[in-house]
Enzyme design. Structure first.
Site, PDB file in Angstrom:
ATOM      1  CB  CYS A 129      -9.340  -5.192  -3.482  1.00  0.00           C
ATOM      2  SG  CYS A 129      -8.431  -5.235  -1.953  1.00  0.00           S
ATOM      3  CB  CYS A 136      -5.580 -10.130   9.482  1.00  0.00           C
ATOM      4  SG  CYS A 136      -3.827 -10.166   9.074  1.00  0.00           S
ATOM      5  CB  CYS A 140      -1.239  -3.604  11.121  1.00  0.00           C
ATOM      6  SG  CYS A 140      -0.226  -4.886  10.360  1.00  0.00           S
ATOM      7  CB  CYS A 143      -5.097  -2.782   9.567  1.00  0.00           C
ATOM      8  SG  CYS A 143      -6.005  -3.890   8.478  1.00  0.00           S
ATOM      9  CB  SER A 245       1.976  -3.461   4.240  1.00  0.00           C
ATOM     10  OG  SER A 245       0.867  -3.721   3.423  1.00  0.00           O
ATOM     11  CG  HIS A 247       2.353   0.792   6.363  1.00  0.00           C
ATOM     12  ND1 HIS A 247       1.960   1.355   5.174  1.00  0.00           N
ATOM     13  CD2 HIS A 247       1.658  -0.377   6.454  1.00  0.00           C
ATOM     14  CE1 HIS A 247       1.072   0.577   4.592  1.00  0.00           C
ATOM     15  NE2 HIS A 247       0.881  -0.476   5.330  1.00  0.00           N
ATOM     16  CB  CYS A 367      -6.530   0.639   1.944  1.00  0.00           C
ATOM     17  SG  CYS A 367      -5.962   0.364   0.322  1.00  0.00           S
TER      18      CYS A 367
HETATM   19  N1  SAH Z   1      -2.046  -8.283   4.914  1.00  0.00           N
HETATM   20  C1  SAH Z   1      -1.552  -7.806   3.684  1.00  0.00           C
HETATM   21  C2  SAH Z   1      -2.635  -7.682   2.669  1.00  0.00           C
HETATM   22  C3  SAH Z   1      -3.743  -6.719   3.055  1.00  0.00           C
HETATM   23  S1  SAH Z   1      -3.440  -5.311   2.163  1.00  0.00           S
HETATM   24  C4  SAH Z   1      -0.806  -6.518   3.881  1.00  0.00           C
HETATM   25  O1  SAH Z   1      -0.897  -5.961   4.961  1.00  0.00           O
HETATM   26  O2  SAH Z   1      -0.095  -6.101   2.978  1.00  0.00           O
HETATM   27  C5  SAH Z   1      -4.228  -4.085   2.970  1.00  0.00           C
HETATM   28  C6  SAH Z   1      -3.509  -2.791   2.648  1.00  0.00           C
HETATM   29  O3  SAH Z   1      -4.220  -1.731   3.259  1.00  0.00           O
HETATM   30  C7  SAH Z   1      -2.129  -2.782   3.241  1.00  0.00           C
HETATM   31  O4  SAH Z   1      -1.211  -2.063   2.473  1.00  0.00           O
HETATM   32  C8  SAH Z   1      -2.406  -2.099   4.537  1.00  0.00           C
HETATM   33  O5  SAH Z   1      -1.257  -1.677   5.128  1.00  0.00           O
HETATM   34  C9  SAH Z   1      -3.364  -1.031   4.106  1.00  0.00           C
HETATM   35  N2  SAH Z   1      -4.146  -0.482   5.197  1.00  0.00           N
HETATM   36  C10 SAH Z   1      -4.521  -1.103   6.324  1.00  0.00           C
HETATM   37  N3  SAH Z   1      -5.238  -0.267   7.120  1.00  0.00           N
HETATM   38  C11 SAH Z   1      -5.317   0.910   6.454  1.00  0.00           C
HETATM   39  C12 SAH Z   1      -5.953   2.144   6.746  1.00  0.00           C
HETATM   40  N4  SAH Z   1      -6.654   2.324   7.854  1.00  0.00           N
HETATM   41  N5  SAH Z   1      -5.826   3.150   5.844  1.00  0.00           N
HETATM   42  C13 SAH Z   1      -5.143   2.968   4.688  1.00  0.00           C
HETATM   43  N6  SAH Z   1      -4.560   1.808   4.352  1.00  0.00           N
HETATM   44  C14 SAH Z   1      -4.639   0.781   5.236  1.00  0.00           C
HETATM   45 FE1  SF4 Z   2      -3.382  -7.969   8.502  1.00  0.00          FE
HETATM   46 FE2  SF4 Z   2      -2.466  -6.531   6.426  1.00  0.00          FE
HETATM   47 FE3  SF4 Z   2      -4.301  -5.485   8.118  1.00  0.00          FE
HETATM   48 FE4  SF4 Z   2      -1.800  -5.872   8.951  1.00  0.00          FE
HETATM   49  S1  SF4 Z   2      -2.486  -4.481   7.302  1.00  0.00           S
HETATM   50  S2  SF4 Z   2      -3.676  -6.417  10.090  1.00  0.00           S
HETATM   51  S3  SF4 Z   2      -1.261  -7.735   7.888  1.00  0.00           S
HETATM   52  S4  SF4 Z   2      -4.585  -7.224   6.753  1.00  0.00           S
END
Ligand code: SAH
Ligand code: SF4
Length: 388
Positions: A129, A136, A140, A143, A245, A247, A367
């Site tokens: 990964c 970023c 979100c 995250c 993503s 959600h 993640c």
């Molecule tokens: N910015 C891109 C790439 C990062 S991927 C994106 O958002 O797709 C990171 C992945 O982890 C994404 O699918 C995101 O939604 C997920 N993610 C972020 N925070 C998380 C959390 N607290 N628990 C589970 N998944 C999470």
């Molecule tokens: Fe950035 Fe992806 Fe995290 Fe959203 S989920 S803050 S786009 S890394």
């Protein structure tokens, strides 16, 4: 793969990158050729020397020019005087109880990123990964990366380096022709890869190059929060698998938890998915769906999810990710039985919707838990003590 006790790994001492501008890693063949010409390598040798250098860096995985055995000594010296192929400094290398590994690396300007390796059940394959940015810009709500203040794009070199470092630790050089442990890549680490399109593209082209690492584009997935204008380019110019993503299944909830939805609402996102180049039965688009208790996990949400995927006629699979909490996060993970119910409903309607079990939680590698500030580093230090 060698088995290690969980906890920390011995850190491979790497020669630090001496000024990012001098690294040959991350450059295209044409750019390497230009650099070689600049240091006086005769024009008629450029193609051959470029191929040699490429082979040693990306097929053999060497870290110094001295190891480029079929290159004459004086040219090796010249290369070493002018360039580097050294790795970044590795601040931390952690191994989780479940075999997940995480590396925290520091680049020449002091910025840090995390890279995670997730072995599969049998431990003979696994997914790397990779991060695309430091932090970023998107915020979100669920995250951890999105709470990091400092953000910059990673260079192509820094993206490729994450792959090379993982290979170093996994002892997987030279590139095996088959039976690779590092068998797939996801651009799902820190950052939004489509906000760093050019560097991500350059890095993935190197990782796919047949004379080197040679990882098939079918084994690479790029995850986006939904940067609609760049999605088509991603399919056309890089050609890797796409993950979204998602959600949430309506704009109201998605606006709330993923502010990017206000710019590119669901209708536009789903249209871009339907039109994604190469998206057909054999190449489904993956939709990541975090299960957040009371926010997006109701039976009605499951119905709406199936409805919108069918309405837009998208060949989809859904990954249900139980929310991974981090210090200060405001959400709760959905109850196990609700996640199961949700998954069964979607499966029942003919769309694959496996539940992803969180990996590497004890080393904050799951993640959405990636973040690299000094405050968090102190937490790692504590974890390290606990696991030693
Ligand atoms: N910015 C891109 C790439 C990062 S991927 C994106 O958002 O797709 C990171 C992945 O982890 C994404 O699918 C995101 O939604 C997920 N993610 C972020 N925070 C998380 C959390 N607290 N628990 C589970 N998944 C999470
Ligand atoms: Fe950035 Fe992806 Fe995290 Fe959203 S989920 S803050 S786009 S890394």
């Amino acid at each position: 793969m060698q088995t290690l006790p969980f906890g920390t790994e011995p850190i491979v001492v790497n020669r630090p990158t001496i000024g990012a501008g001098r690294s040959l890693v991350g450059l295209s063949r044409t750019e390497i050729g230009e650099r070689l010409l600049e240091i006086g390598i005769p024009e008629k040798q450029i193609k051959m020397r470029t191929n040699q250098v490429w082979h040693w860096i990306y097929y053999q995985g060497v870290k110094t020019f001295d190891d480029m055995l079929n290159v004459s000594k004086d040219i090796r010296q010249k290369l070493a005087d002018n360039f580097t192929i050294g790795r970044p400094e590795i601040i931390e290398a952690l191994v989780s109880k479940d075999g997940t590994r995480k590396w925290l690396m520091k680049f020449s300007d002091g910025n840090e990123v995390e890279t995670v390796f997730i072995p599969d059940e049998a431990k003979d394959r696994g997914t790397l990964c990779i991060s695309s940015q430091v932090g970023c810009t998107l915020t979100c709500k669920f995250c951890h990366t999105g709470t990091q203040r400092l953000v910059r794009n990673l260079t192509a070199a820094e993206i490729v380096m994450q792959f090379l470092v993982a290979r170093d630790y996994l002892g997987e050089w030279p590139t095996p022709s088959e039976g690779r442990v590092l068998s797939s890549v996801v651009m799902m680490g820190m950052g939004e890869p489509l906000y760093n399109f050019d560097n991500v593209k350059a890095a993935l082209k190197i990782i796919m190059d047949e004379q080197g690492i040679s990882l098939s584009r079918r084994r690479i997935t790029l995850s986006t929060s939904g940067v609609v204008p760049e999605m088509k380019r991603c399919g056309d110019e890089i050609g890797v698998n796409l993950a979204i993503s998602l959600h949430a299944v309506n704009n109201e909830v998605r606006n709330e938890i993923m502010p990017i939805n206000k710019k590119y609402p669901l209708e536009e996102l789903l249209t871009a998915c339907r039109d994604y180049p190469g998206a057909k039965a054999s190449r489904r688009i993956t939709f990541e769906y975090i299960m957040l208790k009371g926010i997006n996990d109701s039976d009605e949400d499951a119905r709406a999810l199936v409805h919108i995927l069918k309405k837009y006629d998208i060949h989809a699979k859904v990954n249900l990710i139980p929310f991974n909490p981090w210090p200060g996060s405001n959400y709760e993970r959905s109850d196990d039985n609700q996640i199961k119910r949700f998954s069964e409903y979607v499966f029942d309607k003919g769309i694959s919707a496996p539940i992803r079990s969180p990996r590497g939680e004890d080393i904050l590698a799951a993640c959405g838990q990636l973040k690299s500030e000094s405050e968090k580093k102190r937490k790692y230090a504590l974890l390290k003590q606990k696991t030693e």
